[in-house]
Design a protein around this motif. Structure first.
Motif: not given
Length: 393
Positions: A318-325
């Motif tokens: 989820k952390t990686k996903e948020l960073f990507g967005k």
């Protein structure tokens, strides 16, 4: 004798077989039938099960293969943490809006301080109406016990289940606990239980009768604490519930960077540290926030409400996903941060349908190593980059 104005009235409310009840709310054909919630596959384990399945000997953390041999007619479901988190939050809001002071003890249980309500409305009638409101507005069954403190109310709630109520009058705390097995006492782990039983201590009454100095010599500070509890004494306060409780970490770099591999590694390093802290505190998070500060000092953040968890592989993803967005300007970054909020007390039951028992034990083993040798004694290879960009290094 306790004066009326000094009396505390504490209720403990517990959603009955919470995951099972949610599944039955979504599918009424499951009502009254054996139901097991857990993983699938050769190494899957039981997260929880219905009372009908328990009658066949099924219990939490049991290998699914064994559970199906004991109760082959049971329906097995993977579990839907999204739904369980939704209903946990729904019931939390219902209870919080209708009581003077609430503590959310876990995803499915609550402590309520009703001290003072006895003078105006009556605690028994008040908490009964809260129970009915939860049933009416959420559709879920909930049991409660009303007593003079948190300890007694929690223990008594087990006797109120399923979908029932129980009250322990002031002054009867010790008498109520006396005949119960020591395993019913919160704070007695497996090792302590074995030690006490080897001494012939099988009931809480016998535990209460042991002189405090003897228990202290045997178990240290925990021995003195258990003596107090065995006598029905628990002055611990209700901790007001708020979804704003959180833990976080951030890093400021000595040199602004656009190195994506480095930035992802730093975020995962922060997230890994926070996941370890969550499990050490026996908590779950329901919200992940990622924060970035650009070289021009513009600061942005993005958060995501998620099913309650404390598992690295879920939270780091989820952390990686948020960073990507979040990172869309392609500007130099001077700071990154991660925060976990909406914290509640957690338990292994939730992890059991996220993972196999082996992976749960792997987390436990990793955490034991970190606790003994330091947080960075064990880490993912991706986070092992040299910290050349950190401020002050």
């Amino acid at each position: 004798m306790i004066r009326q104005e000094e009396k505390r009235f504490i209720a403990h409310m517990d959603l009955d077989t919470f995951f099972v009840s949610v599944e039955r709310l979504r599918n009424s054909s499951l009502v009254g039938k054996p139901l097991i919630i857990g993983g699938f596959g050769d190494r899957a384990v039981v997260s929880t099960c219905s009372y009908e399945a328990r009658a066949f000997g099924v219990h939490s953390a049991m290998p699914m293969k064994l559970a199906m041999r004991l109760c082959p007619q049971a329906t097995v479901l993977k579990g839907d943490m999204d739904s369980y988190s939704h209903y946990s939050r729904l019931v939390s809001s219902i209870v919080k809006e209708n009581v003077p002071l609430m503590e959310k003890a876990s995803i499915d249980e609550f402590y309520i301080d009703l001290t003072g309500v006895d003078r105006f409305f009556g605690c028994s009638k008040f908490i009964a109406e809260v129970k009915e409101k939860v049933r009416k507005e959420s559709g879920l069954p909930i049991s409660y016990a009303l007593a003079s403190n948190k300890l007694i109310s929690k223990v008594a709630t087990e006797d109120a289940k399923p979908d029932g109520k129980k009250e322990i009058a002031h002054g009867l705390e010790r008498d109520y606990l006396a005949p119960l097995k020591i395993g019913r006492m919160p704070g007695i782990g497996e090792k302590t239980s074995i030690l006490l039983q080897q001494m012939g201590v099988h009931t809480i009454k016998l535990l209460a009768d042991i002189p405090v100095p003897m228990l202290y010599n045997l178990l240290g500070k925990n021995g003195a604490e258990l003596s107090r509890k065995a006598n029905g004494i628990d002055p611990s306060p209700i901790i007001p519930y708020t979804e704003q409780k959180s833990i976080g970490a951030e890093e400021t770099f000595a040199q602004d960077t656009i190195n994506m591999d480095f930035l992802r590694a730093e975020l995962l390093k922060l997230g890994e540290r926070l996941c370890f802290q969550l499990r050490q505190q026996k908590k779950l998070t329901g919200c992940v926030t990622v924060k970035l500060r650009y070289a021009n000092f513009d600061t942005v953040s993005k958060q995501l409400v998620i099913p309650y968890t404390a598992s690295d592989h879920i939270l780091l993803a989820k952390t990686k996903e948020l960073f990507g967005k979040l990172y869309d300007k392609r500007l130099l970054i001077r700071l990154v941060g991660v925060r976990f909020s909406h914290l509640v007390q957690g338990n292994q039951q939730i992890a059991l349908f996220e993972d196999t028992l082996e992976s749960v034990r792997l987390y436990q083993a990793m955490d034991e190593i970190r606790q003994r040798y330091g947080e960075r004694s064990l880490y993912r290879a991706i986070t092992a980059q040299e910290p050349r960009n950190k401020k002050g290094e």
